[in-house]
Design an enzyme around this catalytic site. Structure first.
Site, PDB file in Angstrom:
ATOM      1  N   GLU A 240      10.660   8.604  34.395  1.00  0.00           N
ATOM      2  CA  GLU A 240      10.220   7.620  35.284  1.00  0.00           C
ATOM      3  C   GLU A 240       9.008   6.684  34.587  1.00  0.00           C
ATOM      4  OE1 GLU A 240       9.234   9.155  38.926  1.00  0.00           O
ATOM      5  OE2 GLU A 240      11.095   9.692  39.466  1.00  0.00           O
ATOM      6  N   GLU A 343      17.845  13.289  38.206  1.00  0.00           N
ATOM      7  CA  GLU A 343      16.992  13.846  39.173  1.00  0.00           C
ATOM      8  C   GLU A 343      17.063  13.253  40.768  1.00  0.00           C
ATOM      9  OE1 GLU A 343      12.593  13.937  38.284  1.00  0.00           O
ATOM     10  OE2 GLU A 343      12.196  13.893  40.401  1.00  0.00           O
TER      11      GLU A 343
END
Length: 492
Positions: A240, A343
């Site tokens: 991220e 994810e």
């Protein structure tokens, strides 16, 4: 809604008997000349709301009969095994510090049950893919690194911390999976002293003067884990990279991620004899994926090191639109790269929602649409969490498909576990996606043909009504009933 609270999984394991290279990137379909269903029978496995069905065999030996041209009033799932697309890498979940610590705190018999439920290819759902974290992430009991503070030479590097919980769990998973578990690793943040923020938490950026040291850190991690008997298939550059989180996080623009990869990480992996390790960029949400990837891959000196693009599902969930079209745009534009779901989980843990059917339906909708968009592998977030959705050192508690109560020793399988299992148990590495299409919006579908020739078609009914439909292939069909709010895998 029927609640199944911390039930033993043994009955389901035995009720669901399994019918016993390099991954090409996404792109145009390839074709074979013909496919015949003559002599083939269909077996159906079903998981359904308001029932006891959990990966249960509900039909077997169904026979194809002549059908011809369907009418518009006839509900159908159309399958064409002669048109094949991407090759499956694997399906699985993340083995984090939290998962491993929770497992270790459960009774031995429950530990064995959970591990078999996930990784046994016959009596479990046969996970073949795993993600793990490079030192700490939010789903660790605390922040830590593998070196002493300020050690830019990495002389103190050691993965001893992981030997208590995480490394033993991954090794057990590999053994149960038959000796091979495709495992990749992601960092949440470099050590604090390498960043302009001087801290692992709350974002910040990697200082250019530490590019080489951080690249060497990746190489040392890979070699240390492989010395422990855990082959590392690949790494993502950063988890991220556009999110400043309260937990471990680090910001990279597309240009900065590319610069680090082409000047440091890529060359260092080559120099250290790790050229075969796959490198994944982005590793963030679907919303910005096209802009990000098109920017990063515009530099050929970066693109040459990139195997594929990782992505998550956060910030894109609106119930029906999860921005799957963005994945298709990436697959169309960069057919030589691979899409990998790295994810996803249901956030904001609440124990009263452990039996909520929406948990599994989100997985089913995502997996079907992701695969149809060209994704080659799918990795859930934590495979196991405790009774409060942790441990987590910043209170970011979430759901997992399986929760273990470390106080009582009881285990709860959410319906997410079964929804994922409808894919992972029947669609194996090396399988090729085939055409599977529905003529009703409530029926979502995808299909794969495995290397042994067996076809697995997944059909999800997201509606509240029972839907009889015809599985149609080449003018022949089998009639099947899809239960309300259910998912089924058809194997033939």
């Amino acid at each position: 809604m029927k609640k199944i609270w911390f039930a033993s999984f043994a009955a389901v394991l035995f009720a669901c008997n399994n019918d016993k290279k390099e991954t090409p990137a996404t792109g145009a379909a390839s074709s074979t000349s013909s496919y015949s269903v003559n002599g083939k029978t269909v077996t159906v496995y079903t998981t359904a709301d308001s029932s006891d069905l959990r990966l249960s065999r509900t039909d077997s030996s169904l026979q194809f009969t002549d059908f011809g041209q369907p009418k518009e009033t006839q509900v159908c799932v159309f399958v064409d095994p002669t048109k094949t697309f991407q090759t499956m890498l694997g399906i699985g979940g993340a083995i984090t510090d939290a998962s491993a610590e929770t497992l270790a705190k459960l009774p031995k018999d429950k530990q064995e049950e959970i591990m078999k439920a996930y990784y046994d290819p016959v009596n479990g759902i046969g996970y073949t893919l795993a993600r793990t974290n490079i030192h700490s992430c939010d789903f660790s009991s605390g922040s830590y690194t593998y070196i002493k503070e300020g050690d830019k030479e990495l002389a103190s590097f050691s993965v001893d911390h992981d030997k208590q919980y995480r490394i033993p769990m991954i090794k057990q998973a590999i053994a149960l999976a038959g000796g091979k578990l495709t495992t990749y690793a992601s960092p949440w943040s470099p050590p604090g002293f390498m960043k302009d923020s001087t801290h692992m938490l709350q974002g910040g950026k990697l200082k250019p003067e530490y590019y080489q040291a951080w690249g060497n850190y990746f190489a040392k991690f890979i070699k240390a884990y492989e010395k422990e008997g855990i082959p590392i298939w690949g790494v993502s550059v950063q988890n991220e990279p556009m999110a400043k989180q309260t937990w471990e996080s680090c910001i990279y623009t597309a240009e900065e991620e590319g610069e680090f990869l082409k000047t440091s990480l890529g060359p260092i992996l080559e120099k250290e004899g790790l050229k075969d390790k796959k490198v994944i960029i982005w590793d963030h949400n679907r919303d910005l994926i096209y802009q990000r990837v098109s920017t990063t891959l515009s530099d050929p000196e970066v693109a040459k090191y990139v195997w594929g693009i990782g992505y998550h599902w956060y910030e894109t969930w609106t119930g029906s639109d999860m921005m799957f079209e963005n994945l298709k745009r990436v697959a169309e534009t960069f057919p030589d790269k691979h899409l990998l779901f790295t994810e996803g989980c249901a956030e904001s843990f609440n124990p009263t929602r452990l039996s909520a059917w929406a948990l599994g339906e989100r997985y089913g909708m995502s997996m079907i649409n992701d695969f149809n968009a060209g994704t080659v592998g799918w990795t859930d977030w934590n495979v196991l969490l405790d009774e409060i959705g942790g441990p987590n050192h910043v209170g970011n508690f979430c759901f997992a498909p399986v929760h273990g109560d470390t106080k009582t020793g009881k285990v709860h399988y959410t319906n997410s576990y079964y929804y994922i299992g409808h894919f992972s148990k029947f669609i194996k590495p090396g399988a090729r996606r085939i055409i599977a299409s529905s003529n009703r919006t409530d029926l979502l579908t995808t299909g794969f043909v495995n290397e042994d020739g067996k076809v697995a078609v997944v059909v999800m009914n997201k509606g509240s009504k029972s839907l009889p439909y015809n599985l149609w292939i080449g003018g022949k069909a089998v009639e099947i009933i899809s239960k309300p709010h259910s998912i089924a895998t058809l194997v033939f």
